[in-house]
Design a protein around this motif. Structure first.
Motif, mmCIF file in Angstrom:
data_model
loop_
_atom_site.group_PDB
_atom_site.id
_atom_site.type_symbol
_atom_site.label_atom_id
_atom_site.label_comp_id
_atom_site.label_asym_id
_atom_site.label_seq_id
_atom_site.Cartn_x
_atom_site.Cartn_y
_atom_site.Cartn_z
ATOM 1 N N GLY A 27 1.019 -1.360 -0.407
ATOM 2 C CA GLY A 27 -0.130 0.341 0.340
ATOM 3 C C GLY A 27 1.151 1.402 -0.134
ATOM 4 N N GLU A 28 -0.509 2.187 0.173
ATOM 5 C CA GLU A 28 0.867 3.605 -0.220
ATOM 6 C C GLU A 28 0.324 4.849 1.190
ATOM 7 N N GLN A 29 0.734 5.347 1.377
ATOM 8 C CA GLN A 29 0.256 6.629 2.544
ATOM 9 C C GLN A 29 0.003 7.526 1.982
ATOM 10 N N ILE A 30 -1.215 7.211 2.252
ATOM 11 C CA ILE A 30 -2.446 8.640 2.217
ATOM 12 C C ILE A 30 -1.976 9.783 1.701
ATOM 13 N N LEU A 31 -0.800 10.898 2.018
ATOM 14 C CA LEU A 31 0.247 12.394 2.322
ATOM 15 C C LEU A 31 1.184 11.740 0.740
ATOM 16 N N VAL A 68 -5.840 14.677 4.094
ATOM 17 C CA VAL A 68 -4.457 15.797 3.949
ATOM 18 C C VAL A 68 -4.769 16.791 2.865
ATOM 19 N N LYS A 69 -5.081 18.200 3.808
ATOM 20 C CA LYS A 69 -5.580 18.749 2.388
ATOM 21 C C LYS A 69 -3.523 19.730 2.141
ATOM 22 N N ASN A 70 -3.097 20.417 0.979
ATOM 23 C CA ASN A 70 -1.878 21.085 0.764
ATOM 24 C C ASN A 70 -1.060 20.577 1.300
ATOM 25 N N ASN A 71 -1.178 19.697 0.715
ATOM 26 C CA ASN A 71 0.319 18.100 1.088
ATOM 27 C C ASN A 71 0.738 18.313 2.876
ATOM 28 N N GLU A 72 -0.332 18.209 3.474
ATOM 29 C CA GLU A 72 -0.118 18.490 4.900
ATOM 30 C C GLU A 72 -0.928 17.369 5.610
ATOM 31 N N VAL A 73 -0.459 16.340 6.799
ATOM 32 C CA VAL A 73 -1.504 15.803 7.504
ATOM 33 C C VAL A 73 -2.764 17.126 8.271
ATOM 34 N N VAL A 74 -3.624 17.055 8.261
ATOM 35 C CA VAL A 74 -4.378 17.945 8.864
ATOM 36 C C VAL A 74 -4.835 17.336 10.307
ATOM 37 N N ASN A 75 -4.965 16.056 10.100
ATOM 38 C CA ASN A 75 -5.668 15.432 12.121
ATOM 39 C C ASN A 75 -4.383 15.127 12.749
ATOM 40 N N ARG A 76 -4.842 14.179 13.561
ATOM 41 C CA ARG A 76 -3.769 13.335 13.888
ATOM 42 C C ARG A 76 -4.632 11.913 14.334
ATOM 43 N N PRO A 77 -3.352 11.073 12.649
ATOM 44 C CA PRO A 77 -3.675 9.563 12.787
ATOM 45 C C PRO A 77 -3.640 9.017 14.325
ATOM 46 N N SER A 78 -3.988 7.987 14.874
ATOM 47 C CA SER A 78 -3.953 7.631 16.045
ATOM 48 C C SER A 78 -3.391 6.358 16.136
ATOM 49 N N SER A 79 -2.618 5.878 15.381
ATOM 50 C CA SER A 79 -1.017 4.749 15.353
ATOM 51 C C SER A 79 -0.660 5.441 15.695
ATOM 52 N N SER A 80 0.911 4.663 16.331
ATOM 53 C CA SER A 80 1.552 5.877 17.082
ATOM 54 C C SER A 80 2.624 5.259 16.263
ATOM 55 N N TYR A 81 2.445 4.128 14.840
ATOM 56 C CA TYR A 81 3.786 4.353 13.904
ATOM 57 C C TYR A 81 4.077 4.765 12.614
ATOM 58 N N GLY A 82 2.735 5.856 12.623
ATOM 59 C CA GLY A 82 2.619 6.589 11.594
ATOM 60 C C GLY A 82 1.927 6.647 10.482
ATOM 61 N N MET A 83 1.341 7.178 9.796
ATOM 62 C CA MET A 83 0.221 6.735 8.908
ATOM 63 C C MET A 83 0.714 5.271 7.742
ATOM 64 N N ARG A 84 -0.673 5.013 7.709
ATOM 65 C CA ARG A 84 -0.839 3.959 6.941
ATOM 66 C C ARG A 84 -1.111 3.893 6.005
#
Length: 369
Positions: free
Chosen positions: A147-151, A313-329
């Motif tokens: 898979g690929e991260q949304i950003l 994601v908007k304007n190449n930035e993550v807007v919210n705070r993802p819950s995973s401690s490992y970062g974006m899925r």
């Protein structure tokens, strides 16, 4: 003359013993109070209506996480299995609710894309509004085998914004995110289908006119209906402006959420709610999401993949705070927003791969932004 004897008589201070006895009594009293409290709590938790409601809410919350098996300690293994089966049956029934599609997109579309914060008693999140639904495309991972991260998807394709998409095979909740579940459609083409063309599946997407399609359909039906963008997930929980989730107890637990909705003028609402972060945002039930989207004028709404996948994601930035401690899925699909959606090419990344025997448990092998 009697001899005189002298004794060295050391006085023993009884105060330390009294202090020790006092501390022991205080400890026993405290222990007794704790035991009484625990007994009272257990009685309330297991034998009262309000306690049982909370217990099932916690169990539902666990069921939606990678710790599903822990729910059996609250409600039992058989009850946990029954509850999951009941929810799936309920979701299928909700997916069969007839949608009148009373949506009238503007002939002169407004291409504004905006983000606003939203909140409730126990959650915080964001609402992405896309006034022109035809600006939205389903985009897939661009990396063969993972898979690929949304950003990364947003940056790679030049999208304005994006949120996570549909279901996928995810062994132990830490797979590589390459293998979708159900179907994937982009640009009017069926890119992925793990069953037959006549086997109904729950989907969330858009047709060629920008009208949101949600519910249970056969892949062959979707093609005839002119559906262009779609992924698989459920449930559809708002139909014809009416919420299908009756109360908080039927809201499938508290969790991070991503939902898609549409208003009468055709605007698409993507609701992304953060969760699993005490002190900031615990998360929301689907009933919470339903209530908020109805207030925003939603006629149709459906659930997308949530939990640690929820991302905006908007304007190449993550807007919210993802819950995973490992970062974006790492995910197989996303709904992305483009200024020129017709120019976006989405190849079939799964073409030529034996997806029936693909091993999703292999970890992602690429570092992404």
């Amino acid at each position: 003359m009697n001899p005189s004897y002298s004794y060295d008589r050391t006085e023993v201070d009884p105060a330390p013993k009294r202090k020790r006895r006092k501390r022991l009594r205080l400890f026993c009293y405290a222990l007794l109070l704790v035991l009484l409290f625990m007994s009272g709590f257990a009685m309330w938790f297991y034998f009262t209506a309000s306690g049982t409601e909370l217990r099932y809410m916690i169990a539902d919350t666990l069921i939606t996480t990678q710790h599903r098996d822990y729910a059996k300690f609250l409600i039992g293994q058989d009850e946990m299995n029954r509850r999951v089966e009941d929810y799936l049956a309920q979701f299928d029934a909700m997916g069969s609710e007839k949608d009148n599609h009373n949506v009238f997109p503007a002939t002169q579309p407004n291409n504004t894309v905006s983000v606003e914060p939203v909140s409730g008693n126990k959650f915080k999140g964001y609402l992405l509004t896309v006034h022109n639904p035809k600006m939205i495309r389903v985009v897939t991972t661009g990396i063969v085998g993972q898979g690929e991260q949304i950003l990364s998807m947003v940056k790679r394709t030049g999208a304005i914004a994006g949120v996570n998409g549909g279901a996928f095979d995810d062994p132990n909740y830490d797979g590589n995110g390459f293998k979708p579940s159900g179907i994937v459609m982009s640009g009017g083409k069926l890119l992925y289908n793990d069953s037959g063309m006549e086997d109904p599946v729950n989907v969330v997407g858009l047709d060629r006119n920008g009208v949101m399609i949600a519910g249970k359909y056969k892949p062959s039906e979707l093609l005839k209906m002119g559906v262009t963008e779609a992924v698989s997930f459920s449930p559809k929980f708002i139909v014809n402006g009416k919420g299908l989730i009756k109360n908080e107890a039927e809201g499938w637990g508290i969790a991070p959420r991503t939902c898609m909705a549409q208003t009468r003028d055709g605007s698409i609402l993507f609701l992304v709610i953060d969760g699993r972060q005490p002190g900031y945002s615990i998360g929301a039930t689907l009933y919470d999401a339903q209530k908020l989207l109805l207030e925003k004028g939603a006629l149709t709404a459906a659930n997308l993949d949530g939990g640690s996948s929820s991302l905006l994601v908007k304007n190449n930035e993550v807007v919210n705070r993802p819950s995973s401690s490992y970062g974006m899925r790492y995910l197989p699909t996303a709904f992305l927003v483009f200024e020129k959606p017709d120019k976006v090419k989405v190849p079939n990344i799964w073409s030529g791969i034996d997806m029936q025997h693909f091993n999703s448990s292999h970890k992602p092998f690429a570092n992404q932004p």
